[in-house]
Design an enzyme around this catalytic site. Structure first.
Site, PDB file in Angstrom:
ATOM      1  N   ASP A 136      -8.518  -7.765   1.256  1.00  0.00           N
ATOM      2  CA  ASP A 136      -6.961  -7.308   1.732  1.00  0.00           C
ATOM      3  C   ASP A 136      -7.577  -6.591   3.541  1.00  0.00           C
ATOM      4  OD1 ASP A 136      -5.952  -4.879   2.730  1.00  0.00           O
ATOM      5  OD2 ASP A 136      -6.712  -4.875   1.202  1.00  0.00           O
TER       6      ASP A 136
ATOM      7  N   ASP B 200       0.691  -1.360   0.331  1.00  0.00           N
ATOM      8  CA  ASP B 200       0.157   0.381   0.192  1.00  0.00           C
ATOM      9  C   ASP B 200       0.859   1.536  -0.239  1.00  0.00           C
ATOM     10  OD1 ASP B 200       0.827   0.241   2.925  1.00  0.00           O
ATOM     11  OD2 ASP B 200      -1.134  -0.032   3.340  1.00  0.00           O
TER      12      ASP B 200
ATOM     13  N   CYS C 169      -6.994 -27.768  11.583  1.00  0.00           N
ATOM     14  CA  CYS C 169      -7.833 -28.596  11.937  1.00  0.00           C
ATOM     15  C   CYS C 169      -7.761 -30.293  11.349  1.00  0.00           C
ATOM     16  CB  CYS C 169      -9.223 -28.552  10.908  1.00  0.00           C
ATOM     17  SG  CYS C 169      -9.968 -26.145  11.438  1.00  0.00           S
TER      18      CYS C 169
ATOM     19  N   HIS D  20      -5.819 -21.199  11.129  1.00  0.00           N
ATOM     20  CA  HIS D  20      -7.405 -21.635  10.235  1.00  0.00           C
ATOM     21  C   HIS D  20      -7.949 -21.074   9.291  1.00  0.00           C
ATOM     22  CE1 HIS D  20     -11.331 -23.477  11.243  1.00  0.00           C
ATOM     23  NE2 HIS D  20     -12.062 -22.706  10.956  1.00  0.00           N
TER      24      HIS D  20
ATOM     25  N   CYS E 147      -7.613 -27.493   6.604  1.00  0.00           N
ATOM     26  CA  CYS E 147      -5.935 -26.752   6.955  1.00  0.00           C
ATOM     27  C   CYS E 147      -5.246 -27.288   8.023  1.00  0.00           C
ATOM     28  CB  CYS E 147      -6.870 -25.147   8.134  1.00  0.00           C
ATOM     29  SG  CYS E 147      -7.303 -25.695   9.322  1.00  0.00           S
TER      30      CYS E 147
ATOM     31  N   CYS F  50     -13.016 -28.876   7.291  1.00  0.00           N
ATOM     32  CA  CYS F  50     -12.161 -27.920   6.889  1.00  0.00           C
ATOM     33  C   CYS F  50     -10.440 -28.751   6.789  1.00  0.00           C
ATOM     34  CB  CYS F  50     -11.141 -27.704   8.660  1.00  0.00           C
ATOM     35  SG  CYS F  50     -10.620 -25.912   7.763  1.00  0.00           S
TER      36      CYS F  50
END
Lengths: 393, 393
Positions: A269, A94, A312, A338, A309, A307
């Protein structure tokens, strides 16, 4: 010519949602996409390998923080942010503008630029459209943003107009300056206009027609009600050229992603997914849960069934609960992974829905089952954050 | 019969150093070995996969902390610590005795056991030799330790003798109790005797001859000068049976590992490598450095050239310096991984040296070039730790 392109693969027949692919020198980005925020050249508590495993395709870093510490010349001497932080995928920086307004002190604004004092040590710094292009050239991200003025909420129509018009002049200066420093970087334009429908339309038309390959929409999510954010976006999108990717700055939550896509946004974002994770808020398909709650003390299954991830797949909710209760550092990592995976998987689900032209059904299903944080929790978090920020001064 | 064995592969011709292999139900452990400490069912800031990548073969967890939070019955309901914390390698739990003395409050010691108040919430708990075996059975580690009494430094000869003799009686009770709860676990004996040479010899003979498959040496590194630790060890080792692995509890630093191996120790555990890493102290072949120091601000190479740890393979010293200066959580992970890798690589180097019968030369080389933390730094760290501990109360 910069190696940047945007291809649209599908458009929703009943909303402004679209699915596409952005090409950058460091790789492709499928859209819609969520971009994890690596404020200080690190996404808090998560490694680059873990970001990739969670599905991250592009990350964002903050010019304001990095210009103050460790300084952009140092990062430049390492070949830019990519090698410095060991991230080899696409990256966006940015302009630092937003943090100057929200974190900096004793700002002095003129046509030339802005003078502010660092929130870290009180040292004085000047940002001009040209200087920001130089700093971002040293940081070396694929996509860079120009210095803009983020009008506060609320602002008078007159202040909003002045801020917008000055931002437009600064963006013209940024376009010229970028060519001097690092022409191969892709400079997005920023649409401003505060909360005035006519200004939002005007800014979208003017910035949309300037030679920016992509467009960020700034000045939203600064304290206004969510409905006003979506209303402003509805004035902006129709005025923007179809063939440029659209980035909504600083947004958002899972529900924001789902709604924003329908209003024509391609890129999002926000620090929210990692910040709320650090306080125990974890996303699930049925809403945000607080993993500190005693109901998780002995839950044998993962935080969310099915899930995929890292958290998990390998740990019970009870273990994640134990880690946050004992304030163990591994918790912050597992919680952040997660939530980032949730956001990136959600972006992927949205993309799949758009490609099959069933975005509206997906959106309605999601919003019907997803219980966001209550307004009370949201307000508490905002206040905690404000207190934390004021302490940093 | 428990699936536990210890094989000696080589013995140094001029010291007590030896290289061997311990077999456990969860895998083999080459010795000498350093065991990372996962106090609360997590090695602070490091994941199980990262522990393995750093070379960890066995980790230690603390019975005292886990019995208080989340409680051993909960861990038992998950099938023990291995699945609960997602570590599938060998594991050792201590008895909680040491923490009762160092962290607990209002202890009441009797022949039966010890009553103490939790440092977390003041709740009252009783540990007896039998109760500890029950808790460790619920935690389910491969190797377990019996409740012992760690005499403070200094102690009168009379107090030291009483503590040792009661510990011996408790260990007999632990041997019987273990058979009731989980006979397949391997119970090590603990040698005590404070800082009395005759008591140390006596304890080594008595415990060494009891049916323990391995032996831990306790009551050292509790505030005495380092020379006294090594002197005590020199009384113990000759009295211990050759065919049982020897574990020196709560030791230590890189130089401790190198010296301790020569005094016959096979297994070491200590929080020091991860704790000093969190404060910026990183190990290198030439000594401990402080990564916060400004000389690392722009160091392009890794923390240590030729180091093969994840941190050094992927990040410059300047980036690691930036992360600790900005207090980013990724720092704690990168620093801890580096120091654990250093300790495990050092254990491996010691093993290689012993197998080639050149341990004394390796030791002398190492000690000649390795500059440990200064006494001043060491004292400051001890004080910080004491203050931190007293705040937890």
């Amino acid at each position: 010519m910069p190696e940047f392109s945007f291809t649209i693969e599908a458009e929703c027949s009943t909303s402004w949602a679209r699915a596409g692919t952005i090409q950058t020198p460091h790789g492709e980005i499928p859209t819609p996409i969520f971009m994890p925020v690596g404020t200080q050249a690190t996404v808090k508590s998560v490694s680059p390998e873990e970001l990739k495993a969670a599905g991250a395709k592009i990350i964002l870093a903050n010019t304001y923080h990095l210009m103050l510490r460790p300084g952009s010349p140092l990062i430049d001497s390492f070949g830019g942010l990519h090698p410095f932080m060991h991230w080899d995928g696409p990256m966006l920086t940015d302009s630092g503008g937003f943090q100057v307004w929200s974190l900096g002190h004793l700002r002095k604004l003129s046509e030339d630029g802005v003078v502010f004092k660092s929130h870290l040590d009180g040292s004085t710094h000047t940002l001009t459209p040209e200087r920001v292009m130089q700093i971002e050239a040293e940081l070396g991200a694929d996509i860079v943003l120009p210095l803009d003025i983020c009008a506060p909420y609320p602002s008078t129509p007159r202040d909003a107009k002045e801020a917008m018009e000055r931002t437009h002049r600064w963006e013209e200066r940024a376009l010229r300056a970028k060519e001097r420093y690092r022409p191969e970087q892709t400079l997005f334009g920023i649409v401003q206009g505060a909360f005035e429908s006519d200004l939002r339309r005007e800014s979208a038309r003017i910035i949309g027609n300037m030679p920016f390959p992509g467009l960020s929409i700034g000045g939203l999510s600064v304290g206004e009600p969510k409905e006003m954010l979506w209303e402003m976006l509805s004035y902006v999108t129709p005025e923007l050229p179809r063939n440029k990717p659209r980035h909504l700055l600083g947004v958002g939550s899972p529900e924001d992603l789902v709604i924003g896509v329908g209003l024509g946004v391609d890129m999002f974002d926000c620090v929210l997914p990692t910040r709320v994770a650090r306080h125990g808020g974890l996303f699930t398909q049925s809403g945000r849960v607080n993993i500190k709650a005693s109901r998780f003390r002995s839950q044998r299954g993962p935080v969310e069934e099915d899930c995929t991830c890292y958290t998990c797949r390998n740990y019970s909710a009870a273990y994640v609960h134990h880690l946050i209760r004992t304030e163990e550092q591994l918790y912050y990592r597992l919680g952040s992974i997660h939530n980032l995976h949730f956001m990136l998987h959600l972006a992927d689900q949205l993309r799949t829905a758009i490609l099959a032209d069933r975005y509206p059904a997906f959106r309605d299903d999601f919003l019907a089952r997803y219980v966001p944080a209550s307004e009370r929790i949201r307000e508490e978090q905002r206040n905690k954050w404000k207190i934390a920020m004021s302490r940093q001064v």
